[in-house]
Structures are given as structure tokens and as C-alpha cells.
Scaffold this motif. Structure first.
Motif, PDB file in Angstrom:
ATOM      1  N   ALA A 280      60.472  61.833  54.772  1.00  0.00           N
ATOM      2  CA  ALA A 280      61.887  61.965  55.119  1.00  0.00           C
ATOM      3  C   ALA A 280      62.089  63.191  55.996  1.00  0.00           C
ATOM      4  N   PRO A 281      63.015  63.120  56.933  1.00  0.00           N
ATOM      5  CA  PRO A 281      63.272  64.271  57.803  1.00  0.00           C
ATOM      6  C   PRO A 281      63.667  65.500  56.992  1.00  0.00           C
ATOM      7  N   ALA A 282      63.291  66.658  57.487  1.00  0.00           N
ATOM      8  CA  ALA A 282      63.548  67.886  56.742  1.00  0.00           C
ATOM      9  C   ALA A 282      64.949  68.433  56.985  1.00  0.00           C
ATOM     10  N   ASP A 283      65.613  67.944  58.033  1.00  0.00           N
ATOM     11  CA  ASP A 283      66.918  68.513  58.397  1.00  0.00           C
ATOM     12  C   ASP A 283      68.077  67.618  57.951  1.00  0.00           C
ATOM     13  N   ILE A 284      68.079  67.242  56.697  1.00  0.00           N
ATOM     14  CA  ILE A 284      69.146  66.389  56.172  1.00  0.00           C
ATOM     15  C   ILE A 284      70.409  67.220  55.939  1.00  0.00           C
ATOM     16  N   TYR A 285      71.537  66.717  56.453  1.00  0.00           N
ATOM     17  CA  TYR A 285      72.836  67.370  56.262  1.00  0.00           C
ATOM     18  C   TYR A 285      73.592  66.604  55.187  1.00  0.00           C
ATOM     19  N   ASP A 286      73.703  67.225  54.041  1.00  0.00           N
ATOM     20  CA  ASP A 286      74.293  66.574  52.869  1.00  0.00           C
ATOM     21  C   ASP A 286      75.736  66.151  53.139  1.00  0.00           C
ATOM     22  N   GLY A 287      76.034  64.864  52.929  1.00  0.00           N
ATOM     23  CA  GLY A 287      77.394  64.359  53.097  1.00  0.00           C
ATOM     24  C   GLY A 287      77.797  64.066  54.524  1.00  0.00           C
ATOM     25  N   ILE A 288      76.865  64.259  55.448  1.00  0.00           N
ATOM     26  CA  ILE A 288      77.161  64.048  56.867  1.00  0.00           C
ATOM     27  C   ILE A 288      76.423  62.810  57.369  1.00  0.00           C
ATOM     28  N   THR A 289      77.105  62.002  58.163  1.00  0.00           N
ATOM     29  CA  THR A 289      76.472  60.862  58.822  1.00  0.00           C
ATOM     30  C   THR A 289      76.625  61.017  60.325  1.00  0.00           C
ATOM     31  N   PHE A 290      75.490  61.046  61.026  1.00  0.00           N
ATOM     32  CA  PHE A 290      75.497  61.124  62.481  1.00  0.00           C
ATOM     33  C   PHE A 290      75.314  59.726  63.066  1.00  0.00           C
ATOM     34  N   LYS A 291      76.016  59.448  64.153  1.00  0.00           N
ATOM     35  CA  LYS A 291      75.870  58.190  64.876  1.00  0.00           C
ATOM     36  C   LYS A 291      75.932  58.481  66.371  1.00  0.00           C
ATOM     37  N   VAL A 292      75.487  57.511  67.172  1.00  0.00           N
ATOM     38  CA  VAL A 292      75.605  57.613  68.620  1.00  0.00           C
ATOM     39  C   VAL A 292      76.691  56.639  69.067  1.00  0.00           C
ATOM     40  N   GLN A 293      77.743  57.166  69.691  1.00  0.00           N
ATOM     41  CA  GLN A 293      78.779  56.275  70.215  1.00  0.00           C
ATOM     42  C   GLN A 293      78.340  55.764  71.574  1.00  0.00           C
ATOM     43  N   LEU A 294      78.151  54.439  71.655  1.00  0.00           N
ATOM     44  CA  LEU A 294      77.699  53.816  72.895  1.00  0.00           C
ATOM     45  C   LEU A 294      78.852  53.576  73.859  1.00  0.00           C
ATOM     46  N   ALA A 295      79.975  53.087  73.304  1.00  0.00           N
ATOM     47  CA  ALA A 295      81.099  52.725  74.162  1.00  0.00           C
ATOM     48  C   ALA A 295      82.317  52.474  73.298  1.00  0.00           C
ATOM     49  N   ALA A 296      83.449  52.300  73.966  1.00  0.00           N
ATOM     50  CA  ALA A 296      84.694  51.944  73.295  1.00  0.00           C
ATOM     51  C   ALA A 296      85.408  50.932  74.166  1.00  0.00           C
ATOM     52  N   SER A 297      86.074  49.977  73.541  1.00  0.00           N
ATOM     53  CA  SER A 297      86.729  48.929  74.314  1.00  0.00           C
ATOM     54  C   SER A 297      87.873  48.332  73.515  1.00  0.00           C
ATOM     55  N   VAL A 314      73.482  48.365  65.658  1.00  0.00           N
ATOM     56  CA  VAL A 314      74.755  48.710  66.287  1.00  0.00           C
ATOM     57  C   VAL A 314      75.891  48.240  65.377  1.00  0.00           C
ATOM     58  N   THR A 315      76.845  49.106  65.147  1.00  0.00           N
ATOM     59  CA  THR A 315      77.993  48.751  64.310  1.00  0.00           C
ATOM     60  C   THR A 315      79.270  48.889  65.117  1.00  0.00           C
ATOM     61  N   ARG A 316      80.301  48.170  64.667  1.00  0.00           N
ATOM     62  CA  ARG A 316      81.595  48.173  65.345  1.00  0.00           C
ATOM     63  C   ARG A 316      82.660  48.657  64.368  1.00  0.00           C
ATOM     64  N   ASN A 317      83.548  49.521  64.862  1.00  0.00           N
ATOM     65  CA  ASN A 317      84.619  50.031  64.013  1.00  0.00           C
ATOM     66  C   ASN A 317      85.923  50.079  64.810  1.00  0.00           C
ATOM     67  N   LYS A 318      87.015  49.547  64.245  1.00  0.00           N
ATOM     68  CA  LYS A 318      88.316  49.556  64.927  1.00  0.00           C
ATOM     69  C   LYS A 318      88.998  50.897  64.661  1.00  0.00           C
ATOM     70  N   GLU A 319      89.303  51.608  65.736  1.00  0.00           N
ATOM     71  CA  GLU A 319      89.985  52.903  65.630  1.00  0.00           C
ATOM     72  C   GLU A 319      91.146  52.899  66.599  1.00  0.00           C
ATOM     73  N   ASP A 320      92.361  52.880  66.050  1.00  0.00           N
ATOM     74  CA  ASP A 320      93.575  52.773  66.862  1.00  0.00           C
ATOM     75  C   ASP A 320      93.495  51.497  67.704  1.00  0.00           C
ATOM     76  N   LYS A 321      93.664  51.607  69.019  1.00  0.00           N
ATOM     77  CA  LYS A 321      93.670  50.428  69.880  1.00  0.00           C
ATOM     78  C   LYS A 321      92.275  49.971  70.282  1.00  0.00           C
ATOM     79  N   LEU A 322      91.276  50.812  70.036  1.00  0.00           N
ATOM     80  CA  LEU A 322      89.947  50.543  70.567  1.00  0.00           C
ATOM     81  C   LEU A 322      88.942  50.177  69.484  1.00  0.00           C
ATOM     82  N   TYR A 323      87.981  49.363  69.874  1.00  0.00           N
ATOM     83  CA  TYR A 323      86.805  49.137  69.050  1.00  0.00           C
ATOM     84  C   TYR A 323      85.739  50.131  69.507  1.00  0.00           C
TER      85      TYR A 323
END
Length: 373
Positions: A280-297, A314-323
């Protein structure tokens, strides 16, 4: 014997009339990309008067040309805070954008200085990092002194008090990344195509940006107080070139968050980047989830690998008017940096790392300040 053609003509005309009024299936209206254009100052507020020019007139000329070009695009709707020489309050300008549920807010201004300073700079909302940024914000915010009851409208904000800026709430935090993206496109167009001096993308406490609820920028198109730059901005050719550069930047921004071009893209060599490692990676940030935002539409797209150049997870999440479309999910900052590099190599050059804590988005800097296991 002559044939009476009158009845025949009546039948033909009746048929044409019915054909003319036959309802056709109209296409489903496509949701417009709404851009609110704000020409700074106006009316009794002339803006700066460097070299005897009127900022309010130059800003309006530039905005009207930007709008005329954008209105040629079928999927864009343009709304103006003013189209003539009238005074509009800062709060009123923001209200127009908010009521329109705009996708972008762009405020156009001209700069001034006691020296022969020159160059373009584009601001997003934030706390000033230096005195120059504070001076620009103070000058642009001072227009509220022309408003009645400005203390009540702006919650006691005093444009001339540095202390007021310390307490400035970053209302636009959730739109900051997109605002910076647009500002960067604008500055690159000014610098690379128009060869204007690049003063950069900056943050400062502009009231008109504080009260908008969408990606927003304030453009300082150059210094009227500079002899050559003032003449350039006051000229028709200079205004046209500035306007065209902004139009191109808006189109690039719009394309960067439009995933229509991704549909149908297939990649047969799917790469499982998130394969399990032995350790397992040694630099685990407890309670934090990092993601890469590819785009919004505004468009809902299946987050399958074929639609994202072969990228898995790849995951999709609706935030305000954008996915929002995110790649990867890990508590390791080193791992998310590797995933980000993979995404950029796949073609997502404008992607960036985001962080979440307890399901809410926080800044990456705040995430990195938390305790590391």
C-alpha cells in the motif's frame, strides 16, 4: 368549348394553403450555453480617463463586438448587462447573470497607472496577493460610492479599507477552477496571438465577481494611461483584435467542457491503471479522497472506457448544472499524481486533481495539510 379553370385553381390554392399550415416536427431545442457580457462602468461612471480616453466607451465597444460574434453560434445565448451608456450597479450586474442562470460571466475593463505600465491581466475572485492587485480591485469597486445605501447592499463593505478585503468571502470557490481555466485561455490568446504583454491570471476581491454564481472573470484589456496601449485600445482595429481573442478563448473553454466530441471514441487497449500493488502507498491521507477531473459538461454521458479514450474507473457526478467526470479514486497523493499523468498522456491536457473530505470538495492544499498516516 372552354374549360372553366376557376374551380381547379381554387382546389390548388387550398391545397397549398393546407400544406403551408401542416405542422412539422420541430427538433427538440438544445440547451443554450449562456454567456453574460458586462461592459464595465457606464453613465455617470466613466471609469478611468487615461490619456483622455473613456474606459466606459471602450469597454462597451469591445463587449458589443464579442457579443455579436458569439451570437453567430447557434448553441450560444448572449446576455448583456448594458448595451448603451447607462449606469448599472455592481450588484445589478451580478443579478442579471444569476437570474439568467449563466454558464459564464465576463466583465471587460481597461487599466490605468501613474507610470507607463502596460499589458493585459485577467482576474478571478480571491484575496489579493500583492498591493497592485489590491489597488486594481479598490479602483473598480469604488463605483459603489455612486450607489444609494451601498453599505446595506454590500454588507458594510468599504472599497477603500484593506480590512474589508480580508473578510471577503470566497463565494466562487466551487467555480474557481473553471474561472481560472477561462482566464488562462484569455491570457494565452492575448499573449500568443496579439503579442500583448502578459501580466498573468490573478486573484483579487472584485465585488462584481463575488456576487455571481458561475465561472466569472474580469478582464483588464490594457492600460489607457500608457501612450501606445491607450491609443491601441481606443482604435477600432485594437478593439476588434481584443474582442476576437476573447471570442476564441470562450470557444476553447466551451469546447473543453463539452464532451460531445468524446462520444463514440473507442480504445481497444484498455489499461487497468488502478491495479493492486503488493504494498500500500505510504502517503495515505486519512479521510481524503483524491480524483482527477477530466471534464465537465451539461450533457450526461456514460462513463464507459470507450467514451473516455480507454480510461477505466471513470465516474460521473452531477454538480449544479454540470456533470463532472472523474478518473480514479485514492487516498494516496503519489498515486493520484501518477493517474493525472496518465490522463494527460491520453489527451486530457486540461485535467486536474481534486480532493474530497467526507463527500465534500475541498482544495488540494487543504487536503495536503491534513495529517498523513
Amino acid at each position: 368549348m372552354r374549360t372553366n379553370l376557376f374551380p381547379l385553381l381554387v382546389l390548388l390554392l387550398t391545397g397549398f394553403l393546407f400544406m403551408g399550415f401542416t405542422p412539422e416536427k420541430s427538433p427538440v431545442p438544445k440547451e443554450k450555453f449562456v454567456v453574460v457580457l458586462d461592459a464595465g462602468h457606464g453613465g455617470e461612471d466613466p471609469g478611468n480617463r487615461g490619456n483622455g480616453y473613456f474606459e466606459k466607451d471602450i469597454a462597451l465597444n469591445i463587449v458589443l463586438r464579442i457579443g455579436a460574434e458569439l451570437e453567430k453560434l447557434p448553441d450560444v445565448e448572449v446576455i448583456y448587462t448594458r448595451k448603451k451608456d447607462v449606469f448599472i450597479t455592481l450588484a445589478g450586474r451580478a443579478d442579471i447573470a444569476n437570474e439568467a442562470d449563466a454558464d459564464l460571466f465576463i466583465s471587460v475593463h481597461c487599466n490605468a497607472h501613474s507610470s507607463q505600465a502596460s499589458g493585459t491581466e485577467t482576474f478571478v475572485l480571491g484575496l489579493h496577493r500583492n498591493k497592485d492587485n489590491l489597488d486594481v480591485a479598490m479602483r473598480e469597486n469604488s463605483v459603489i460610492f455612486l450607489e444609494e445605501d451601498y453599505e446595506a447592499t454590500y454588507d458594510g463593505f468599504n472599497p477603500n479599507s484593506p480590512e474589508s478585503y480580508i473578510g471577503l468571502t470566497l463565494m466562487q470557490e466551487e467555480y474557481l477552477d473553471q474561472s481560472i481555466l477561462l482566464a488562462d485561455f484569455i491570457q494565452k490568446k492575448f499573449t500568443n496571438e496579439l503579442k500583448r504583454k502578459n501580466r498573468g491570471v490573478k486573484q483579487a476581491g472584485f465585488l462584481v465577481l463575488r456576487q455571481t454564481y458561475m465561472p466569472s472573470v474580469l478582464i483588464e484589456t490594457g492600460f489607457l494611461s500608457n501612450t501606445s496601449e491607450g491609443a491601441y485600445l481606443n482604435s477600432k482595429s485594437g478593439q476588434e483584435r481584443i474582442s476576437d481573442a476573447v471570442v476564441k478563448a470562450v470557444n476553447e473553454y466551451k469546447s473543453s467542457i463539452n464532451l460531445d466530441v468524446l462520444e463514440g471514441l473507442a480504445n481497444n487497449s484498455d489499461i487497468n491503471i488502478l491495479s493492486t500493488t503488493k504494498e500500500a502507498p505510504a502517503d495515505i491521507y486519512d479521510g481524503i479522497t483524491f480524483k482527477v477531473q477530466l471534464a465537465a459538461s451539461s450533457r450526461k454521458l456514460d462513463p464507459a472506457p470507450k467514451n473516455f479514450k480507454g480510461l477505466n474507473e471513470v465516474t460521473r457526478n452531477k454538480e449544479d448544472k454540470l456533470y463532472k467526470y472523474y478518473y480514479g479514486s485514492t487516498s494516496s497523493y503519489l498515486q493520484i499524481k501518477k493517474l493525472h499523468e496518465k490522463a494527460k498522456k491520453k489527451g486530457y491536457s486540461t485535467s486536474y486533481i481534486v480532493a474530497f473530505k467526507d463527500g465534500s470538495k475541498i482544495t488540494v492544499n487543504d487536503a495536503l495539510k491534513t495529517k498523513v498516516n
